[in-house]
Every structure is written in structure tokens, then in C-alpha cells.
Scaffold this active site. Structure first.
Site, PDB file in Angstrom:
ATOM      1  N   GLY A  96       0.813  -1.208   0.000  1.00  0.00           N
ATOM      2  CA  GLY A  96       0.000   0.000   0.000  1.00  0.00           C
ATOM      3  C   GLY A  96       0.851   1.265   0.000  1.00  0.00           C
ATOM      4  N   ASP A  97       1.937   1.246   0.756  1.00  0.00           N
ATOM      5  CA  ASP A  97       2.859   2.390   0.776  1.00  0.00           C
ATOM      6  C   ASP A  97       3.499   2.578  -0.598  1.00  0.00           C
ATOM      7  OD1 ASP A  97       2.286   2.231   3.527  1.00  0.00           O
ATOM      8  OD2 ASP A  97       4.014   0.924   3.845  1.00  0.00           O
TER       9      ASP A  97
END
Length: 304
Positions: A250-251
Site C-alpha cells: 500500500g505504501d
């Protein structure tokens, strides 16, 4: 300039044990040590993609020194506040069939540490990007991110927020450039369960109405939805891959989105690069490299 803020960074110690037994001596078959934290992951992937940035946050003790050293070896510029008391946390992930995590506490952040961070943030300029990512230590107020945004809003800094619950909701009044909840986090805020892209869309649009310019909703293997500042909704399937490690995916999507938008000024292309960058990390033991992202992008056709 792009800045990332990680309020409680860590050293992530990942160990594989073939036949783990509680109460016995166990031997690892493999072990790795990474600098961890959502903002730190964004900084590493941005650097891998050729985008200069600076990592901010709080570190303490020998573990904090190691976090900074590992980031600098990866080419990331660091400007952390060194906290006097405590240690930067060590997060242990045990992989023995199932994954088990033990996360540390972190250092004792004092008011003077926060004041020092605010003094650094006061130097940001118009159109700089500040990524506020992840949870915060319990010693900091749940208004920590919104306090920062209130302080910098007149400078016209562009905020990217990847957080949950009150940290995320309180940020909306400052009209962040982009927020990135996943579908579960978005659903939790509205008290609903969101499983499909079609279910996500009205709530992503609601988040736009509440203040966010771009709402990027990640959905793991189901792809992502972007309610964009141009008024359009873009949907993308996740590129196919064999999942190796979901940590940081997600990052990586955040870093890919920022990179894509900075290079093209296109929200659609930003989503495309975000999806491909998240997949590149998910398909690797480490975070996405430029070569892996470019390969996935060259084969990806799942955007509409």
C-alpha cells in the site's frame, strides 16, 4: 520537494522458522532486517523510482541510528529528530506457516521533540508534498496530523495522508491532495462493509465531498478505485502476480501514485503507476524497484 513523516519508525526483523514450537528453542532458516514504517516505505520506493525526497520523524538509541544508516545506504536523505529517552522500536515478524507479529512501543517523545519537528516543517514551501503516513505513538494526540496540516495550510503545501480512523477523518478539512484508505478502512469510517469496486465508489466520492481532492482506495488483489480531483472515477484491476510479501504494498502504491502524477500530471496515469508499483512490492521480498515497476507497466492493461 517531497517529504515523508514517520512518527514511530522501526527496525523490522523478519524471521522464518520451519517448525516453530512454543516453549522450545527454535532456529531460524532465514532472517532479514529492514527499516520500517509507512512513511519510510514511501521514501524508499520514491528513491527507487528516481524521485528525491527527505524522510522526517523521530528516532532514538542504537536502533534509531540503524534505521537512519540503512535508509542512507538506500540513498534516502534523512532528517530525523533524535529523541533522548527510549529506543526506536523493533517489530518482529515470525513466519512459520502463519505469520505472527510482535510490535515494539517506541521512544518517549517529549514536547520539545515535537517543537523541533514543527520547526523543520515550517521550512516547507508552496507545492512541496508532505506524506503523513501510518499510526502515531500513544504519547501524541490523535489530532497530530491535522495539527501539522493546520500549521502549514497557508503555505499551500500538498498533503498526502495514509492513515486510519480519526487521524484520517480529521485531515479532510484541510483538503489534502490525496488520501489513501483501503476498502476496509473506508468502510469502517462509514460503518459499512465494502467488498467490490462498485460498493467503494459512492463512499470514495463522499470522502471527496468531505474535503479530499483525490481519494485512492486500495483493495489488494481486487485493484483500486480513484475518485479524482478532475471529477472522474477511475478503476483499475490489480496486475497479476504471485504474492511474496504484502508488507509495504500500500505504501508503494502511494509512492507510485505520487511519482506518476509528478511525471505526467495525469490522475489516470498516476493510478496506473500506483497499481503497478504496489504489485511490484507485493511480488518481491523487498520494496519495488524501478526496473520491476517498468516491466509490470509495460504489460498492464487493466485500467478504465
Amino acid at each position: 520537494m517531497i517529504y515523508t513523516l514517520t512518527a514511530n519508525p522501526s527496525l523490522d526483523y523478519i524471521v522464518d522458522v520451519s517448525d516453530f514450537k512454543i516453549g522450545s528453542v527454535n532456529r531460524t532458516t532465514r532472517e532479514t532486517l529492514f527499516p520500517g514504517g509507512k512513511g519510510i516505505n514511501v521514501s524508499i520506493v520514491l528513491q527507487n523510482l528516481g524521485i528525491q525526497n527527505k524522510a522526517l520523524g523521530f528516532t532514538a538509541g542504537f536502533t534509531g541510528s540503524e534505521i537512519e544508516s540503512q535508509l542512507q545506504k538506500k540513498g534516502v536523505v534523512t532528517d530525523f529528530i533524535r529523541v533522548k529517552n527510549g529506543l526506536s522500536r523493533i517489530n518482529v515478524k515470525l513466519r512459520a506457516g502463519k505469520e505472527t507479529e510482535i510490535n515494539g512501543i517506541g521512544p518517549e517523545i517529549q514536547k520539545e521533540d515535537v517543537d523541533e519537528l514543527f520547526a523543520k516543517l515550517d521550512t516547507l514551501k508552496a507545492d512541496d508534498i508532505l506524506v503523513l503516513a501510518g499510526s502515531i505513538p500513544t504519547v501524541l494526540p490523535q489530532s497530530f496530523y491535522s495539527d501539522i496540516m493546520a500549521r502549514l495550510t497557508e503555505k499551500k503545501v500538498r498533503f498526502v495522508v495514509d492513515a486510519t480512523r480519526d487521524l484520517l477523518k480529521k485531515s479532510l478539512e484541510y483538503k489534502p491532495f490525496m488520501v489513501k484508505p483501503n476498502n476496509h478502512e473506508l468502510g469502517e469510517i462509514f460503518g459499512v462493509e465494502l467488498s467490490t469496486q462498485e460498493e467503494v465508489i459512492p463512499y470514495a466520492l463522499k470522502f471527496r465531498e468531505m474535503g479530499a481532492q483525490n481519494v485512492l482506495v486500495s483493495m489488494a488483489a481486487k485493484g483500486a478505485v480513484l475518485a479524482a480531483a478532475d471529477g472522474k472515477v477511475y478503476q483499475g484491476k490489480a496486475p497479476e502476480c504471485v504474492l511474496v510479501n504484502s508488507v509495504g504494498a500500500g505504501d508503494s502504491m502511494v509512492a507510485g501514485f505520487i511519482t506518476g502524477y509528478e511525471k505526467t500530471s495525469s490522475y489516470k496515469e498516476a493510478l496506473r503507476m500506483g497499481l503497478c508499483t504496489g504489485t511490484a512490492s507485493a511480488a518481491s521480498e523487498e520494496l519495488a524497484t524501478k526496473e520491476d515497476v517498468e516491466k509490470i507497466m509495460s504489460e498492464y492493461t487493466g485500467l478504465n
